[in-house]
Design a protein around this motif. Sequence first.
Motif, PDB file in Angstrom:
ATOM      1  N   PRO A 142      35.892  35.110  59.138  1.00 38.23           N
ATOM      2  CA  PRO A 142      35.473  36.522  59.132  1.00 38.23           C
ATOM      3  C   PRO A 142      36.212  37.378  60.159  1.00 38.23           C
ATOM      4  O   PRO A 142      36.637  38.499  59.837  1.00 38.23           O
ATOM      5  CB  PRO A 142      33.972  36.448  59.435  1.00 38.23           C
ATOM      6  N   ARG A 143      36.379  36.860  61.380  1.00 40.01           N
ATOM      7  CA  ARG A 143      37.074  37.647  62.397  1.00 40.01           C
ATOM      8  C   ARG A 143      38.545  37.848  62.016  1.00 40.01           C
ATOM      9  O   ARG A 143      39.091  38.951  62.130  1.00 40.01           O
ATOM     10  CB  ARG A 143      36.973  36.976  63.763  1.00 40.01           C
ATOM     11  N   GLY A 144      39.196  36.778  61.558  1.00 39.95           N
ATOM     12  CA  GLY A 144      40.590  36.906  61.144  1.00 39.95           C
ATOM     13  C   GLY A 144      40.750  37.880  60.000  1.00 39.95           C
ATOM     14  O   GLY A 144      41.692  38.688  59.978  1.00 39.95           O
ATOM     15  N   TRP A 145      39.830  37.834  59.044  1.00 36.21           N
ATOM     16  CA  TRP A 145      39.888  38.762  57.924  1.00 36.21           C
ATOM     17  C   TRP A 145      39.718  40.200  58.393  1.00 36.21           C
ATOM     18  O   TRP A 145      40.448  41.094  57.959  1.00 36.21           O
ATOM     19  CB  TRP A 145      38.824  38.418  56.883  1.00 36.21           C
ATOM     20  N   ASP A 146      38.751  40.440  59.262  1.00 37.79           N
ATOM     21  CA  ASP A 146      38.503  41.806  59.744  1.00 37.79           C
ATOM     22  C   ASP A 146      39.738  42.396  60.410  1.00 37.79           C
ATOM     23  O   ASP A 146      40.080  43.565  60.195  1.00 37.79           O
ATOM     24  CB  ASP A 146      37.327  41.809  60.729  1.00 37.79           C
ATOM     25  N   ILE A 147      40.415  41.587  61.236  1.00 37.90           N
ATOM     26  CA  ILE A 147      41.590  42.090  61.958  1.00 37.90           C
ATOM     27  C   ILE A 147      42.738  42.373  60.995  1.00 37.90           C
ATOM     28  O   ILE A 147      43.373  43.432  61.044  1.00 37.90           O
ATOM     29  CB  ILE A 147      42.009  41.092  63.048  1.00 37.90           C
TER      30      ILE A 147
END
Length: 417
Positions: free
Chosen positions: A175-180
């Motif tokens: 999720p964090r990688g996708w958001d960035i």
Amino acid sequence: MPIAQPHTAAPLLILGSGPPLMRQYQFERAAADQPLVLINPEPPTWQQPYIVDCEAADLTDPMALGAAAEALAARWNIAGVVTFDEYHVLAAARLAERFGLPGNSPDAALAARDKALSRQRFAAADVPSAASTWVHSMEAAASAAERVGYPVVLKPTSHAGSIGVTRVDSVGDLPRGWDIAAAAASQGPEDQGVLLEEYLDGPEISVETVTRRGLTTAVALTRKSVGFAPYFLETAHSVTAGDPLLELVAPLAARALDAVGITDGVSHVEMRFTADGPHVIEVNARLGGDRIGALTRLATGVDLPRAAAAIAAGREPDLRPTERRSAAIGMLYPPGDGVVTTRRLLPGASGTHDEQFHWLCEVGDHVTRTPSNETPNNTRVGFAVVTGTTIGQARGNLAEVLSRAVIEVHPVTQQAA
């Protein structure tokens, strides 16, 4: 307002300029052999000594850009079109085609800009690269990651400078990688989505090439250092004349350029040297950033901005090496997120190795140490450029200069409601 000049010389048209600390040397070298005219969103300031005319236009608006180019063409016999900015590569190719000037086709420029299209062409030409999937949601990214296998890399399809690129080691990190990556893609000039790719382990390098009429010459090899995992923030680059790795990877760089369709210009071909050999990360149909052109000239004597200008104008570039040493650049990042309270460079043995140090921040600036979905861009507060007779000496000189840079940041805390 245009600068009044006689309708005589045949200048080179440059699209965009960028920050002077990274781009001024390119303008200076490109102007060595012919006058320059510029299309830029803002009126010229630091560019003034290197240009003879200018039009202001939004470079992302095709109609405005076309009108600005036509206005310059009415006053000048334009010799060629070039850009040093990744985001204007396609526009430069379209203008060159419009005016019947030398350059890459728009199709090739688009393939270089669009990493998904590049991957397709690499696969068709059997150029070793990374397995890659174009994804449009986190759910699609999760499904693709299961097929590829962790770790994977998420990146915008059409950005530059490692903006928004993140390694994801497990489904919990997704999720964090996708958001960035998604935030970076949406904030770029083209929101073309996100790629999920196989992670290629190994040292990062780039091959600095010059192509004219389909014939590519590999001029230099740049060794890259990255940090702040799981991000890929570029922390240093070094170029050494006669690097033995260049001969090994030069044919692959030429194959990658040919696969994409690049026929003319200076290119920056990024690779990772894995246990299975070199794999192409991407092709950039322009000069490498972070002063890589300046490093190449310091180390080898080959002038890449001048070569890019020559090719754009239909001339043969001078690629004869005249130096044999090493050069390096190192980036300084803040110690944390917050407001800069102190920045100073302690005294040292300046001038003994062509030392240059530049700050990229002022006291009072707000800085961030690593990317987030709110600020996906790299935050740098300074950089140094040095030389040495060997790569080891250049790296030692670089470490010494950077160790004298003092940067202090005061954390910013949220105020109570």
